[in-house]
Write a protein that holds these residues in place. Structure first.
Motif, PDB file in Angstrom:
ATOM      1  N   GLY A 177     -51.678  28.545   7.583  1.00  0.00           N
ATOM      2  CA  GLY A 177     -52.275  27.555   6.690  1.00  0.00           C
ATOM      3  C   GLY A 177     -53.476  28.087   5.924  1.00  0.00           C
ATOM      4  N   ALA A 178     -54.199  28.998   6.534  1.00  0.00           N
ATOM      5  CA  ALA A 178     -55.373  29.569   5.872  1.00  0.00           C
ATOM      6  C   ALA A 178     -54.980  30.469   4.700  1.00  0.00           C
ATOM      7  N   HIS A 179     -53.706  30.859   4.642  1.00  0.00           N
ATOM      8  CA  HIS A 179     -53.212  31.744   3.576  1.00  0.00           C
ATOM      9  C   HIS A 179     -51.956  31.152   2.935  1.00  0.00           C
ATOM     10  N   ASP A 180     -52.000  29.855   2.623  1.00  0.00           N
ATOM     11  CA  ASP A 180     -50.808  29.160   2.139  1.00  0.00           C
ATOM     12  C   ASP A 180     -50.572  29.273   0.640  1.00  0.00           C
ATOM     13  N   ASN A 181     -51.515  29.892  -0.104  1.00  0.00           N
ATOM     14  CA  ASN A 181     -51.392  30.028  -1.562  1.00  0.00           C
ATOM     15  C   ASN A 181     -51.159  28.689  -2.252  1.00  0.00           C
ATOM     16  N   PHE A 197     -52.138   8.381 -10.262  1.00  0.00           N
ATOM     17  CA  PHE A 197     -52.181   9.835 -10.145  1.00  0.00           C
ATOM     18  C   PHE A 197     -50.834  10.349  -9.660  1.00  0.00           C
ATOM     19  N   THR A 198     -50.454  11.501 -10.169  1.00  0.00           N
ATOM     20  CA  THR A 198     -49.326  12.252  -9.638  1.00  0.00           C
ATOM     21  C   THR A 198     -49.894  13.619  -9.260  1.00  0.00           C
ATOM     22  N   VAL A 199     -49.699  13.995  -7.999  1.00  0.00           N
ATOM     23  CA  VAL A 199     -50.195  15.267  -7.506  1.00  0.00           C
ATOM     24  C   VAL A 199     -49.015  16.038  -6.932  1.00  0.00           C
ATOM     25  N   LYS A 200     -48.773  17.221  -7.483  1.00  0.00           N
ATOM     26  CA  LYS A 200     -47.732  18.102  -6.968  1.00  0.00           C
ATOM     27  C   LYS A 200     -48.421  19.197  -6.172  1.00  0.00           C
ATOM     28  N   GLU A 201     -48.033  19.333  -4.905  1.00  0.00           N
ATOM     29  CA  GLU A 201     -48.585  20.373  -4.046  1.00  0.00           C
ATOM     30  C   GLU A 201     -47.494  21.400  -3.792  1.00  0.00           C
ATOM     31  N   SER A 202     -47.824  22.646  -4.078  1.00  0.00           N
ATOM     32  CA  SER A 202     -46.859  23.724  -3.922  1.00  0.00           C
ATOM     33  C   SER A 202     -47.512  24.847  -3.118  1.00  0.00           C
ATOM     34  N   SER A 203     -46.891  25.209  -1.988  1.00  0.00           N
ATOM     35  CA  SER A 203     -47.451  26.271  -1.151  1.00  0.00           C
ATOM     36  C   SER A 203     -46.318  27.153  -0.643  1.00  0.00           C
ATOM     37  N   PHE A 226     -45.129  26.964   2.130  1.00  0.00           N
ATOM     38  CA  PHE A 226     -44.370  26.217   3.128  1.00  0.00           C
ATOM     39  C   PHE A 226     -43.599  25.034   2.587  1.00  0.00           C
ATOM     40  N   ARG A 227     -44.092  24.439   1.521  1.00  0.00           N
ATOM     41  CA  ARG A 227     -43.405  23.254   1.005  1.00  0.00           C
ATOM     42  C   ARG A 227     -43.903  22.942  -0.391  1.00  0.00           C
ATOM     43  N   THR A 228     -43.096  22.152  -1.091  1.00  0.00           N
ATOM     44  CA  THR A 228     -43.484  21.598  -2.383  1.00  0.00           C
ATOM     45  C   THR A 228     -43.195  20.113  -2.317  1.00  0.00           C
ATOM     46  N   ILE A 229     -44.231  19.313  -2.573  1.00  0.00           N
ATOM     47  CA  ILE A 229     -44.047  17.867  -2.568  1.00  0.00           C
ATOM     48  C   ILE A 229     -44.766  17.266  -3.766  1.00  0.00           C
ATOM     49  N   GLU A 230     -44.350  16.066  -4.131  1.00  0.00           N
ATOM     50  CA  GLU A 230     -45.004  15.340  -5.195  1.00  0.00           C
ATOM     51  C   GLU A 230     -45.439  13.995  -4.639  1.00  0.00           C
ATOM     52  N   ILE A 231     -46.709  13.661  -4.837  1.00  0.00           N
ATOM     53  CA  ILE A 231     -47.278  12.425  -4.329  1.00  0.00           C
ATOM     54  C   ILE A 231     -47.717  11.588  -5.523  1.00  0.00           C
ATOM     55  N   GLU A 232     -47.326  10.334  -5.520  1.00  0.00           N
ATOM     56  CA  GLU A 232     -47.801   9.413  -6.542  1.00  0.00           C
ATOM     57  C   GLU A 232     -48.609   8.337  -5.848  1.00  0.00           C
ATOM     58  N   PHE A 233     -49.785   8.045  -6.398  1.00  0.00           N
ATOM     59  CA  PHE A 233     -50.595   6.982  -5.816  1.00  0.00           C
ATOM     60  C   PHE A 233     -51.409   6.293  -6.899  1.00  0.00           C
ATOM     61  N   THR A 234     -51.817   5.077  -6.587  1.00  0.00           N
ATOM     62  CA  THR A 234     -52.688   4.285  -7.440  1.00  0.00           C
ATOM     63  C   THR A 234     -54.000   4.096  -6.699  1.00  0.00           C
ATOM     64  N   LEU A 235     -55.104   4.252  -7.394  1.00  0.00           N
ATOM     65  CA  LEU A 235     -56.408   4.099  -6.767  1.00  0.00           C
ATOM     66  C   LEU A 235     -56.501   2.770  -6.031  1.00  0.00           C
ATOM     67  N   GLY A 236     -57.005   2.800  -4.802  1.00  0.00           N
ATOM     68  CA  GLY A 236     -57.214   1.588  -4.019  1.00  0.00           C
ATOM     69  C   GLY A 236     -55.987   1.028  -3.332  1.00  0.00           C
ATOM     70  N   VAL A 237     -54.827   1.668  -3.501  1.00  0.00           N
ATOM     71  CA  VAL A 237     -53.583   1.169  -2.909  1.00  0.00           C
ATOM     72  C   VAL A 237     -53.160   2.103  -1.773  1.00  0.00           C
ATOM     73  N   ASN A 238     -52.978   1.541  -0.581  1.00  0.00           N
ATOM     74  CA  ASN A 238     -52.561   2.344   0.574  1.00  0.00           C
ATOM     75  C   ASN A 238     -51.185   2.957   0.348  1.00  0.00           C
ATOM     76  N   PHE A 239     -51.016   4.175   0.861  1.00  0.00           N
ATOM     77  CA  PHE A 239     -49.717   4.840   0.841  1.00  0.00           C
ATOM     78  C   PHE A 239     -49.632   5.731   2.069  1.00  0.00           C
ATOM     79  N   GLU A 240     -48.430   6.209   2.355  1.00  0.00           N
ATOM     80  CA  GLU A 240     -48.208   7.079   3.505  1.00  0.00           C
ATOM     81  C   GLU A 240     -48.039   8.511   3.026  1.00  0.00           C
TER      82      GLU A 240
END
Length: 131
Positions: free
Chosen positions: A32-36, A48-54, A56-70
């Motif tokens: 994890g310390a070297h996940d690029n 917001f749409t946040v795409k995380e690419s490392s 180990f995995r690539t995921i896309e997270i969509e969220f709205t400020l103040g709204v709970n998500f998992e």
């Protein structure tokens, strides 16, 4: 809108200690310390749409400020919570599903860097990204 763009990890501060506090095993901490990690942020008002690419995995997270998500961390830890704006900072408060403990996260632009700060059980870590 300052968060918009693609950010690549530049350096970590105390990240392995943070992962240890989170219960991540030693092998996953070393990896994890070297996940690029590369994150791409797109803000449209309160959404917001946040795409995380490392390595180990690539995921896309969509969220709205103040709204709970998992959300699941790369090690499989499941969280529920939300992000909010506090001034120029994006502040997240998440509760672990397995033990009810709270993880806080903050994203802010400092100069030309995106600084992500995490706090869990009193252990603080930073991940610093550059465009």
């Amino acid at each position: 809108m300052a968060f918009n763009g693609t950010w690549k990890i530049d350096r970590n501060e105390n990240y392995e200690k943070f992962m240890e506090a989170m219960g991540v095993n030693v092998m996953k901490r070393k990896l994890g310390a070297h996940d690029n990690l590369k994150i791409t942020v797109q803000q449209d008002g309160n959404k917001f749409t946040v795409k995380e690419s490392s390595n180990f995995r690539t995921i896309e997270i969509e969220f709205t400020l103040g709204v709970n998500f998992e959300y699941s961390l790369a090690d499989g830890t499941e969280l529920t919570g939300s992000w909010n704006m506090e001034g120029d900072k994006l502040v997240g408060k998440f509760t672990r599903k397995d033990n009810g403990k709270v993880l806080t996260a903050c994203r802010e632009i400092v100069g030309d860097e995106l600084v992500q700060t995490y706090v869990y059980e009193g252990v603080e870590a930073k991940r610093i990204f550059k465009r």
